[in-house]
Write a protein that holds these residues in place. Structure first.
Motif, PDB file in Angstrom:
ATOM      1  N   GLY B 103       0.796  -1.224   0.000  1.00 26.01           N
ATOM      2  CA  GLY B 103       0.000   0.000   0.000  1.00 26.01           C
ATOM      3  C   GLY B 103       0.828   1.274   0.000  1.00 26.01           C
ATOM      4  O   GLY B 103       0.439   2.271   0.594  1.00 26.01           O
ATOM      5  N   ALA B 153      -4.226  -1.749  -5.088  1.00 25.84           N
ATOM      6  CA  ALA B 153      -3.783  -0.457  -4.550  1.00 25.84           C
ATOM      7  C   ALA B 153      -4.927   0.227  -3.798  1.00 25.84           C
ATOM      8  O   ALA B 153      -4.731   0.753  -2.698  1.00 25.84           O
ATOM      9  CB  ALA B 153      -3.262   0.426  -5.678  1.00 25.84           C
ATOM     10  N   GLY B 156      -5.589  -0.862  -0.406  1.00 23.27           N
ATOM     11  CA  GLY B 156      -4.535  -0.532   0.556  1.00 23.27           C
ATOM     12  C   GLY B 156      -3.483  -1.611   0.658  1.00 23.27           C
ATOM     13  O   GLY B 156      -2.668  -1.618   1.572  1.00 23.27           O
ATOM     14  N   GLY B 157      -3.505  -2.553  -0.290  1.00 25.26           N
ATOM     15  CA  GLY B 157      -2.479  -3.598  -0.299  1.00 25.26           C
ATOM     16  C   GLY B 157      -3.072  -4.972  -0.554  1.00 25.26           C
ATOM     17  O   GLY B 157      -4.296  -5.149  -0.574  1.00 25.26           O
TER      18      GLY B 157
END
Lengths: 419, 166
Positions: B103, B153, B156-157
């Motif tokens: 992220g 993405a 957030g990861g």
């Protein structure tokens, strides 16, 4: 349009008939690898997902970087890996005394083979292209997810074809081939791309040469570096690789973005100057560079044939009084074979230190850290700033012949200069 | 997300050994790693990165940023330093994957990176990839992330993405 070797392996593992460069895919993994530095963060991410391991026979945990444990924190990392391996009954966990450098033991033990898809939380995972597999380095989060799901995402890379021709002269080894290639295309010359080797010159390369070459594909930015399957591959994998495998060959109309030719007969021993593996120079054209240390080993050049080459040069000679020469067999099997063949006698009689297998000095971890201002010739893979110790120390990369000759003479030299 | 920050400018081929030297890899605590981030770089030695970086500063590199080792410790060290986005001409492959997976937004702008200098102030929209150099007035457009990589993405990861997928 036909497919190249990389595309064929990726397509098969994505359950697709074909793939093309740029396509995003999810693939099933045949082997998932981590070491003592990268496994602990991967385990932390794995545990966030809250699933069991996808297959305890398809995970390899190889504590090789800071082992035998270099300090208390490193011992903690190794303990984390050990406990995880025990808890999840990981088949391919290797304890000290059995462990070797990951990219030496995985091919040696037949854990990786032709047509297989391997990811590893180590950039040199690309080594297994030598045995006609697709393998590439990832980070710890990818690895943690892979241990839970058995899958990873990939962007199908464009490919560069490297056509090898001619016969390899005496004292030319795989390291000279790959350093020459990186010198030609640069450290980002294969960025995001597959490197596929082809041509009649492939038959000139031993499996050790190929493992060295595929190992350093990453040093050109490559995603992988793969060799075709031939008699040499067959001889190497038969009896080692236990599971059924499917070798791959490129289609005749396979697509390549670029074709590069290397005539092996024109190669001379080379050395890569600090601080990039692409700063390649023929040893015959350089000034006298005095050195303080020689390292012979690593996932790049820690195999039996590498040690034989070094011993061939060192036999009957002494390491220069101003040089520390450190020889590190890449696995317990390599070590044992080197003892039986008398190579270890040659090293010790010459005044070299012989160590248990470890990545140690290659990444500046332990077993040969350099002070400010010192220079090493090393058969390892990276000569970045501070790589082997102090930020003002320097690493010159070369093959075992050049490393051994340099150890004797105290400056960077070719074997012909010895005697 | 729109961010504003001051630029730490580095050159080409910034490798992961420079971003976080291996001697510190015996820990993977983000704070420990941030304390040594960019320590072996020969750039900005007069005011080293780790001691002088402030929350929101933006790291800008040249070609092949993050080459070398697969150590995820490298993007983790940068993120834990308070850097919200890294901009470069292009990134090495594994570093790029790792940034997305943990992220840390990474934006590739090719040769336009030459128009960003140390100390410039940037405004960056990580969702559209629009970068404004508030010091010079230049505006750049980063390559958008492809397909489901954008979803990773946005989540957030990779861990969040996998957990959401079920």
């Amino acid at each position: 349009m036909g497919m190249n070797m990389t595309e064929k392996i990726l397509a098969k593992h994505a359950g697709l008939d074909s793939v093309t460069a740029g396509q995003l895919i999810f693939c099933q993994l045949d082997m998932v690898l981590a070491n003592d530095v990268t496994a602990p963060p991967a385990i932390k991410e794995f545990e966030k997902i809250g699933r069991p391991v996808f297959d305890n026979t398809k995970i390899a945990l190889v504590p090789d970087h800071f082992t035998p444990n270099k300090d208390i924190k490193a011992a903690g990392l190794a303990k984390t890996v050990r406990e995880f391996a025990k808890k999840h009954q990981i088949k391919n966990y290797f304890e000290i005394g059995r462990v070797g450098i990951e990219h030496v033991i995985l091919p040696e033990k037949g854990i990786v083979g032709p047509g297989m898809l391997t990811i590893g939380a180590d950039s040199h995972t690309c080594t297994y292209g030598a045995v006609n597999g697709f393998s590439t380095g990832v980070g710890s989060t990818d690895l943690g997810v892979a241990m839970a799901t058995g899958q990873a995402w990939f962007k199908v890379p464009k490919a560069i074809k490297v056509v090898l021709t001619g016969k390899k002269p005496k004292y030319i080894c795989g390291k000279d081939v790959i350093l020459t290639l990186i010198g030609m295309i640069g450290v980002d010359g294969a960025l995001y791309k597959a490197i596929e080797f082809a041509g009649e010159g492939v038959a000139e390369l031993t499996m050790t040469d190929r493992l060295t070459i595929s190992n350093m594909a990453i040093e050109a930015g490559g995603k992988n570096g793969i060799f075709p399957f031939d008699e040499i591959t067959k001889e190497y994998v038969e009896g080692r690789v236990q599971q059924p495998y499917e070798a791959v060959a490129p289609d005749e109309d396979a697509s390549y973005e670029k074709v590069i030719e290397i005539d092996l007969s024109k190669l001379t021993p080379v050395v890569a100057f600090p601080h990039l593996p692409g700063n390649t120079h023929p040893v015959s054209e350089i000034d006298k560079i005095k050195i303080d240390q020689v390292v012979i080993g690593s996932c790049t050049n820690g195999r039996l044939e590498d040690l034989r080459q070094a011993a061939e040069v060192l036999k009957g000679h002494s390491v220069h009084p101003d040089v520390r020469c450190i020889v590190i067999p890449g696995s317990q099997q390599v070590y044992l074979d080197a003892v039986h063949e008398g190579l270890v006698d040659i090293f010790i009689n010459a005044g070299a230190a012989v160590s248990t297998p470890t990545c140690g000095p290659c990444l500046g971890a332990h077993m040969g850290i350099m002070a400010a201002g010192e220079k090493a010739v090393s058969t390892t893979n990276r000569n970045f700033r501070g790589r082997m110790g102090h930020v003002d120390s320097e690493v010159y990369l070369a093959g075992p012949y050049v490393a051994a000759a340099s150890a004797i003479l105290g400056y960077i030299a070719v074997p012909e200069e010895v005697n | 997300m729109s961010l504003e920050g001051k630029v730490w400018r580095y050159g080409d081929n910034i490798d992961t050994d420079v971003i976080i030297p291996a001697r510190y890899l015996n820990s993977f605590d983000p704070k420990d790693l941030a304390a040594h981030c960019m320590e072996d770089s020969d750039e900005h030695q007069e005011a080293p990165f780790a001691a002088n970086v402030v929350e929101g500063d933006i790291l800008v590199g040249g070609k092949n940023f993050g080459c070398g080792s697969s150590r995820e410790h490298a993007p983790v060290a940068i993120k834990a330093s308070g850097v919200p986005v890294v901009i470069a001409a292009d990134f090495a492959r594994i570093f790029y994957r790792n940034g997305i997976n943990i992220g840390l937004p990474l934006l590739e702008i090719g040769d336009d990176v030459e128009k960003i200098h140390h100390g410039d102030k940037l405004r960056v929209d990580t969702s559209t990839g629009v970068i404004e150099n508030l010091t010079t007035g230049d505006v750049f457009h980063a390559q958008p992330l492809p397909g489901f990589v954008q979803d990773i993405a946005k989540a957030g990861g990779l861990i969040n993405y996998i957990k959401a997928k079920g």
